[in-house]
Motif scaffolding. Sequence first.
Motif, PDB file in Angstrom:
ATOM      1  N   ALA A 190       7.867  -4.594   7.159  1.00 28.36           N
ATOM      2  CA  ALA A 190       8.111  -3.209   7.566  1.00 28.36           C
ATOM      3  C   ALA A 190       7.108  -2.789   8.638  1.00 28.36           C
ATOM      4  O   ALA A 190       7.459  -2.123   9.614  1.00 28.36           O
ATOM      5  CB  ALA A 190       8.031  -2.282   6.355  1.00 28.36           C
ATOM      6  N   GLY A 191       5.841  -3.206   8.471  1.00 31.91           N
ATOM      7  CA  GLY A 191       4.811  -2.852   9.439  1.00 31.91           C
ATOM      8  C   GLY A 191       5.126  -3.409  10.809  1.00 31.91           C
ATOM      9  O   GLY A 191       5.087  -2.701  11.823  1.00 31.91           O
ATOM     10  N   ARG A 192       5.497  -4.703  10.843  1.00 25.74           N
ATOM     11  CA  ARG A 192       5.838  -5.326  12.120  1.00 25.74           C
ATOM     12  C   ARG A 192       7.050  -4.628  12.735  1.00 25.74           C
ATOM     13  O   ARG A 192       7.095  -4.364  13.932  1.00 25.74           O
ATOM     14  CB  ARG A 192       6.155  -6.815  11.893  1.00 25.74           C
ATOM     15  CG  ARG A 192       4.960  -7.718  12.134  1.00 25.74           C
ATOM     16  CD  ARG A 192       5.340  -9.168  11.944  1.00 25.74           C
ATOM     17  NE  ARG A 192       5.347  -9.523  10.536  1.00 25.74           N
ATOM     18  CZ  ARG A 192       6.348 -10.154   9.928  1.00 25.74           C
ATOM     19  NH1 ARG A 192       7.410 -10.495  10.601  1.00 25.74           N
ATOM     20  NH2 ARG A 192       6.278 -10.425   8.653  1.00 25.74           N
ATOM     21  N   PHE A 193       8.010  -4.308  11.879  1.00 18.65           N
ATOM     22  CA  PHE A 193       9.238  -3.672  12.359  1.00 18.65           C
ATOM     23  C   PHE A 193       8.929  -2.341  13.021  1.00 18.65           C
ATOM     24  O   PHE A 193       9.428  -2.027  14.092  1.00 18.65           O
ATOM     25  CB  PHE A 193      10.187  -3.454  11.179  1.00 18.65           C
ATOM     26  CG  PHE A 193      11.623  -3.488  11.565  1.00 18.65           C
ATOM     27  CD1 PHE A 193      12.340  -4.666  11.463  1.00 18.65           C
ATOM     28  CD2 PHE A 193      12.257  -2.362  12.053  1.00 18.65           C
ATOM     29  CE1 PHE A 193      13.664  -4.716  11.836  1.00 18.65           C
ATOM     30  CE2 PHE A 193      13.576  -2.408  12.427  1.00 18.65           C
ATOM     31  CZ  PHE A 193      14.285  -3.578  12.318  1.00 18.65           C
TER      32      PHE A 193
ATOM     33  N   ARG B 132       6.202  -1.445  14.383  1.00 20.76           N
ATOM     34  CA  ARG B 132       5.486  -1.633  15.645  1.00 20.76           C
ATOM     35  C   ARG B 132       6.399  -2.179  16.731  1.00 20.76           C
ATOM     36  O   ARG B 132       5.977  -2.395  17.857  1.00 20.76           O
ATOM     37  CB  ARG B 132       4.310  -2.590  15.419  1.00 20.76           C
ATOM     38  CG  ARG B 132       3.028  -1.830  15.032  1.00 20.76           C
ATOM     39  CD  ARG B 132       1.880  -2.792  14.829  1.00 20.76           C
ATOM     40  NE  ARG B 132       1.840  -3.268  13.446  1.00 20.76           N
ATOM     41  CZ  ARG B 132       1.892  -4.553  13.091  1.00 20.76           C
ATOM     42  NH1 ARG B 132       1.998  -5.486  14.001  1.00 20.76           N
ATOM     43  NH2 ARG B 132       1.842  -4.893  11.824  1.00 20.76           N
ATOM     44  N   GLY B 133       7.658  -2.433  16.360  1.00 23.58           N
ATOM     45  CA  GLY B 133       8.613  -2.910  17.354  1.00 23.58           C
ATOM     46  C   GLY B 133       8.604  -4.418  17.512  1.00 23.58           C
ATOM     47  O   GLY B 133       9.281  -4.965  18.377  1.00 23.58           O
ATOM     48  N   ASP B 134       7.848  -5.095  16.636  1.00 23.96           N
ATOM     49  CA  ASP B 134       7.815  -6.556  16.695  1.00 23.96           C
ATOM     50  C   ASP B 134       8.878  -7.076  15.736  1.00 23.96           C
ATOM     51  O   ASP B 134       8.692  -7.079  14.529  1.00 23.96           O
ATOM     52  CB  ASP B 134       6.419  -7.038  16.289  1.00 23.96           C
ATOM     53  CG  ASP B 134       6.393  -8.547  16.093  1.00 23.96           C
ATOM     54  OD1 ASP B 134       7.340  -9.220  16.554  1.00 23.96           O
ATOM     55  OD2 ASP B 134       5.428  -9.031  15.481  1.00 23.96           O
ATOM     56  N   LEU B 135      10.004  -7.483  16.291  1.00 23.90           N
ATOM     57  CA  LEU B 135      11.127  -7.878  15.437  1.00 23.90           C
ATOM     58  C   LEU B 135      11.113  -9.369  15.130  1.00 23.90           C
ATOM     59  O   LEU B 135      11.993  -9.870  14.462  1.00 23.90           O
ATOM     60  CB  LEU B 135      12.449  -7.487  16.095  1.00 23.90           C
ATOM     61  CG  LEU B 135      12.573  -6.009  16.467  1.00 23.90           C
ATOM     62  CD1 LEU B 135      13.919  -5.727  17.110  1.00 23.90           C
ATOM     63  CD2 LEU B 135      12.372  -5.120  15.256  1.00 23.90           C
ATOM     64  N   GLY B 136      10.139 -10.070  15.649  1.00 24.42           N
ATOM     65  CA  GLY B 136      10.024 -11.494  15.337  1.00 24.42           C
ATOM     66  C   GLY B 136      10.898 -12.365  16.215  1.00 24.42           C
ATOM     67  O   GLY B 136      11.540 -11.904  17.156  1.00 24.42           O
ATOM     68  N   LEU B 137      10.892 -13.669  15.888  1.00 21.39           N
ATOM     69  CA  LEU B 137      11.692 -14.621  16.639  1.00 21.39           C
ATOM     70  C   LEU B 137      12.944 -14.957  15.857  1.00 21.39           C
ATOM     71  O   LEU B 137      12.906 -15.089  14.638  1.00 21.39           O
ATOM     72  CB  LEU B 137      10.900 -15.919  16.866  1.00 21.39           C
ATOM     73  CG  LEU B 137       9.677 -15.833  17.774  1.00 21.39           C
ATOM     74  CD1 LEU B 137       8.984 -17.180  17.828  1.00 21.39           C
ATOM     75  CD2 LEU B 137      10.088 -15.390  19.156  1.00 21.39           C
ATOM     76  N   SER B 138      14.044 -15.098  16.577  1.00 22.55           N
ATOM     77  CA  SER B 138      15.248 -15.576  15.927  1.00 22.55           C
ATOM     78  C   SER B 138      15.011 -17.003  15.476  1.00 22.55           C
ATOM     79  O   SER B 138      14.441 -17.819  16.200  1.00 22.55           O
ATOM     80  CB  SER B 138      16.414 -15.514  16.911  1.00 22.55           C
ATOM     81  OG  SER B 138      17.431 -16.370  16.488  1.00 22.55           O
ATOM     82  N   LEU B 139      15.403 -17.327  14.247  1.00 19.41           N
ATOM     83  CA  LEU B 139      15.082 -18.643  13.702  1.00 19.41           C
ATOM     84  C   LEU B 139      15.879 -19.738  14.378  1.00 19.41           C
ATOM     85  O   LEU B 139      15.448 -20.882  14.450  1.00 19.41           O
ATOM     86  CB  LEU B 139      15.382 -18.670  12.206  1.00 19.41           C
ATOM     87  CG  LEU B 139      14.519 -17.778  11.333  1.00 19.41           C
ATOM     88  CD1 LEU B 139      14.852 -17.995   9.879  1.00 19.41           C
ATOM     89  CD2 LEU B 139      13.049 -18.062  11.587  1.00 19.41           C
ATOM     90  N   VAL B 140      17.043 -19.397  14.865  1.00 21.16           N
ATOM     91  CA  VAL B 140      17.933 -20.455  15.332  1.00 21.16           C
ATOM     92  C   VAL B 140      17.492 -21.024  16.676  1.00 21.16           C
ATOM     93  O   VAL B 140      17.441 -22.214  16.868  1.00 21.16           O
ATOM     94  CB  VAL B 140      19.378 -19.944  15.393  1.00 21.16           C
ATOM     95  CG1 VAL B 140      20.279 -20.974  16.032  1.00 21.16           C
ATOM     96  CG2 VAL B 140      19.852 -19.633  13.992  1.00 21.16           C
TER      97      VAL B 140
END
Lengths: 288, 314
Positions: free
Chosen positions: B69-72, B74-82
């Motif tokens: 939730a914290g990362r979200f 901050r706008g950091d949605l992460g890397l797509s796994l695929v």
Amino acid sequence: MSAGEATAQAIPRPRRLPPPLACIGLAIVAIGLIMALLGPFLARHGAGELISERPFPAASWALPFGGDHLGRDVLSRLLHAAPVTIGLALGATTVGFVIGLTVGFFTAEVRGRTDTMITWILDILVSFPPKLIALIAIAGLGSSLPILIATLGFVHAPRVARVARAVAMNISAMDFVEAARARGESVLAVMVREIWPSARRPMAVEFGLRVTFSILVLSSLSFLGLGVQPPMTDWGSMVRENMSGIFLGTPAALIPALAIGILTVGINLVIDWIGGSSGRRLTEELSR
Amino acid sequence: MASLVLGRLLLGAVTLLVASLLVFAGTQALPGDVTTAILGNEATPETRAALVERLGLDHPIHVQYFEWAGRFLRGDLGLSLVNDVPVSRLLDLRLKNTFILALATIIVVVPLSLFLGLLCAAYPNGRLDSSISVVSLFLISLPEFLVGIILVLLFAVYWSVLPATSISGFRSFEHLVRALVLPVLTLTFAILAHMVRMTRAAMLEVMRAPYIEMALLKGASRSRIVLRHALPNALGPIINVIALNLGYLISGVVVVEVIFAYPGLGKLLVEAIGNRDLPLLQAVALIMVAAYIVFTLLADIVARLSNPRLRFKQ
């Protein structure tokens, strides 16, 4: 009052058929139920039986609705899939309906702080988009029949509970319910013996609406490949399998889609008739 | 009145929180075979362990939720796994496409449903009203893919005037418009009936008031009564209807985008589920759920503000 009743009984009222649209709806629902109960026995071919070597063979006497992408008989598959589509929708609706009805009647009967709390929780649960919730649940839990039924039940229950509460609120303010409470009847007894008999008609309409909704959501999920999984088939997954044939102009995907549409229209025609007042209830309270 | 709006906003915030918990619980809390899904069956235990660590799957569940939730936020949605592309970059284009689709649908459906709804309300229970009532009962009951298939069969296969899929779409404005016609029509069919019926109901509610009868008696024309006398008072409920259907549009786009292979959010969601691409799935799901909640909340607030009886209800 007794005189009026006596004359009403003495002169038999002319038996009137339901309005034409309701008759059509009743016929469709009856056919749907027959297909759900007897479909697999009526099918000429097995669900997986390959009739033709080519994909999408054209309609003929042997294949009234043509063949599908593997050359199987569309009509037979439609009959084999009917119990899945209709049974699953009825099962999921029943689960959500029983839970929702119980909660709704209970909260209307106990009132007070419990009612406020439950209503608040229901408000939150109702504000989730049903289809998206189903998609997310299936993404996490995988797609199996129990998961599909539980997910849809979860979607239905709070919505049914709100309707049941509103219906029960009106009934529980009446004198005969008050009398039952004064006799010292328990909450459960009041819910079952006093409120339920008067709530049957509006709740029947609600049940019908929920069945339609179940059929549409389950079919959409299967259409997206996230509902009923092979080797089991429902009408939605038949649409999905045969989508490629659409571009060739074959009806293999259209037939099961039409079957779904005709069935849901039929159910809604019946509800519209039971609920009276020209579709008002339907169109305004139909939640998606 | 302010307290009422605040109350709804609070409820909305709680709903969003619960929604994020649900999205999280529905996806991350049940890792299932994410590692198998990403690495395949052949993966060694070491690579699996490395992946588990990279995704933080070994942390306790509640820690994982707060990290996520914290990362979200901050706008950091992460890397797509695929394919290791940042989720935000994937979202960028798809969000825009879905926005275009939704906007085009609104431009078509809002004036059309207002027009038909007002027409029905002007002549209630007349021939037009009754036929629209029956037709809308049919339309409301149909699955979107049936409407989509019929449109494709007619326009793309038999008459071949429009493209059946949108993949080749967006090279020019003309391509875009041609690619949009069928998806927009399908969505329009999906919500038009509902909107017409609700607009009609909102108008008739107002037109029952004595002042309308007064206007009628003083000889005002029907169009004047509908447009000048009744419409302003029905605007609140009508805006409520529009906002509600915008919310519906959000989940309606999923099926429609898949039918027409339209590269939008809905299709991205289905792809993410298929690939078990958790970061992507979470981001798309949360955005769509949040948009839905915001629209229904807006609808509710507008409805309450426009109705004095609800506004001052204790």
